[in-house]
Write a protein that holds these residues in place. Sequence first.
Motif, PDB file in Angstrom:
ATOM      1  N   VAL A 176       2.011   5.764   1.872  1.00  0.00           N
ATOM      2  CA  VAL A 176       1.540   5.638   3.255  1.00  0.00           C
ATOM      3  C   VAL A 176       0.413   4.616   3.342  1.00  0.00           C
ATOM      4  CG1 VAL A 176       0.375   6.893   5.121  1.00  0.00           C
ATOM      5  CG2 VAL A 176       2.304   7.936   3.928  1.00  0.00           C
ATOM      6  N   MET A 177      -0.515   4.674   2.387  1.00  0.00           N
ATOM      7  CA  MET A 177      -1.646   3.747   2.391  1.00  0.00           C
ATOM      8  C   MET A 177      -1.186   2.293   2.250  1.00  0.00           C
ATOM      9  SD  MET A 177      -4.768   3.455  -0.343  1.00  0.00           S
ATOM     10  CE  MET A 177      -3.714   2.673  -1.563  1.00  0.00           C
ATOM     11  N   MET A 178      -0.322   2.027   1.270  1.00  0.00           N
ATOM     12  CA  MET A 178       0.131   0.646   1.049  1.00  0.00           C
ATOM     13  C   MET A 178       0.981   0.148   2.207  1.00  0.00           C
ATOM     14  SD  MET A 178       0.828   0.559  -3.028  1.00  0.00           S
ATOM     15  CE  MET A 178       1.982   1.907  -2.957  1.00  0.00           C
ATOM     16  N   ASN A 179       1.812   1.006   2.763  1.00  0.00           N
ATOM     17  CA  ASN A 179       2.624   0.597   3.908  1.00  0.00           C
ATOM     18  C   ASN A 179       1.723   0.226   5.084  1.00  0.00           C
ATOM     19  OD1 ASN A 179       5.225   0.276   5.314  1.00  0.00           O
ATOM     20  ND2 ASN A 179       4.500   2.022   6.515  1.00  0.00           N
ATOM     21  N   GLN A 224       1.857  -2.996   7.876  1.00  0.00           N
ATOM     22  CA  GLN A 224       1.619  -2.831   9.315  1.00  0.00           C
ATOM     23  C   GLN A 224       0.302  -3.444   9.781  1.00  0.00           C
ATOM     24  OE1 GLN A 224       1.903   1.364  10.085  1.00  0.00           O
ATOM     25  NE2 GLN A 224       4.064   1.460   9.528  1.00  0.00           N
ATOM     26  N   ASP A 225      -0.810  -3.111   9.147  1.00  0.00           N
ATOM     27  CA  ASP A 225      -2.127  -3.492   9.647  1.00  0.00           C
ATOM     28  C   ASP A 225      -2.427  -4.979   9.488  1.00  0.00           C
ATOM     29  OD1 ASP A 225      -4.707  -2.949  10.760  1.00  0.00           O
ATOM     30  OD2 ASP A 225      -5.541  -3.005   8.723  1.00  0.00           O
ATOM     31  N   TRP A 226      -2.277  -5.491   8.276  1.00  0.00           N
ATOM     32  CA  TRP A 226      -2.672  -6.882   8.016  1.00  0.00           C
ATOM     33  C   TRP A 226      -1.725  -7.521   6.997  1.00  0.00           C
ATOM     34  CZ3 TRP A 226      -8.240  -8.477   6.146  1.00  0.00           C
ATOM     35  CH2 TRP A 226      -8.416  -9.839   6.345  1.00  0.00           C
ATOM     36  N   PRO A 227      -0.499  -7.811   7.412  1.00  0.00           N
ATOM     37  CA  PRO A 227       0.458  -8.420   6.472  1.00  0.00           C
ATOM     38  C   PRO A 227       0.004  -9.826   6.067  1.00  0.00           C
ATOM     39  CG  PRO A 227       1.383  -8.337   8.673  1.00  0.00           C
ATOM     40  CD  PRO A 227       0.061  -7.645   8.733  1.00  0.00           C
ATOM     41  N   GLN A 228       0.097 -10.096   4.772  1.00  0.00           N
ATOM     42  CA  GLN A 228      -0.309 -11.408   4.269  1.00  0.00           C
ATOM     43  C   GLN A 228       0.797 -11.990   3.406  1.00  0.00           C
ATOM     44  OE1 GLN A 228      -4.311 -11.496   2.556  1.00  0.00           O
ATOM     45  NE2 GLN A 228      -4.595  -9.405   3.329  1.00  0.00           N
ATOM     46  N   ASP A 229       0.901 -13.287   3.419  1.00  0.00           N
ATOM     47  CA  ASP A 229       1.863 -13.982   2.563  1.00  0.00           C
ATOM     48  C   ASP A 229       1.155 -14.302   1.254  1.00  0.00           C
ATOM     49  OD1 ASP A 229       3.798 -15.455   1.368  1.00  0.00           O
ATOM     50  OD2 ASP A 229       3.982 -16.964   2.944  1.00  0.00           O
ATOM     51  N   ILE A 230       1.389 -13.483   0.249  1.00  0.00           N
ATOM     52  CA  ILE A 230       0.735 -13.662  -1.043  1.00  0.00           C
ATOM     53  C   ILE A 230       1.778 -14.153  -2.027  1.00  0.00           C
ATOM     54  CG2 ILE A 230      -0.540 -12.537  -2.902  1.00  0.00           C
ATOM     55  CD1 ILE A 230      -1.434 -10.470  -0.809  1.00  0.00           C
ATOM     56  N   GLY A 231       1.629 -15.384  -2.498  1.00  0.00           N
ATOM     57  CA  GLY A 231       2.551 -15.943  -3.469  1.00  0.00           C
ATOM     58  C   GLY A 231       3.972 -16.060  -2.941  1.00  0.00           C
ATOM     59  N   GLY A 232       4.139 -16.193  -1.657  1.00  0.00           N
ATOM     60  CA  GLY A 232       5.468 -16.363  -1.072  1.00  0.00           C
ATOM     61  C   GLY A 232       6.262 -15.083  -0.934  1.00  0.00           C
TER      62      GLY A 232
END
Length: 179
Positions: A71-74, A79-87
């Motif tokens: 739940v925390m990672m999702n 949901q909260d702050w999606p980032q493009d990390i390493g593509g």
Amino acid sequence: MEASKVIHAIYTDDDVLMSAVKTVKAEKYHIEEIYTPFPVHGLDKAMGLAPTRLAITAFLYGCVGITVATVMMNFIMIQDWPQDIGGKPSFSYLENMPAFVPIMFELTVFFAAHLMVITFYLRSRMWPFKKAENPDPRTTDDHFLMEIAVHNNEESLTNLLKNTGAVEINIVNKDEDAH
């Protein structure tokens, strides 16, 4: 009301203690408690104690840990702050789950370990500043103590314990010991 009496039989060897426990149980006496300086393998079975359910709580606490991790990672990474990390795409949790496995594992172990310790202490009624209940300080060093309730059978019980190899036998009033 009569004071509750117990016999404290003290042993100096764990093998002699184990043999004595089996003999006392075979004679149908109820052993209240045994105090040992280290864990004695097989003593719980010889005393007829029920198996522990701590493993069941460990599994349940692990399930809580993996649920919290998921739940925390999702929430944080999708949901909260999606980032493009390493593509890596952040469209869904399932696409990123392989990257989250170490965190899931660590939180599962963290929750299981910490909550099991807390459960053990609460179940054993061991909390900070609690006075020790050990009737003889030698049992923290090199002696073993078997505590048996006395019900008008002092002489026969004392003779039985002498025959099992007890090096010292004391009759104690439990009520006086508690104060």
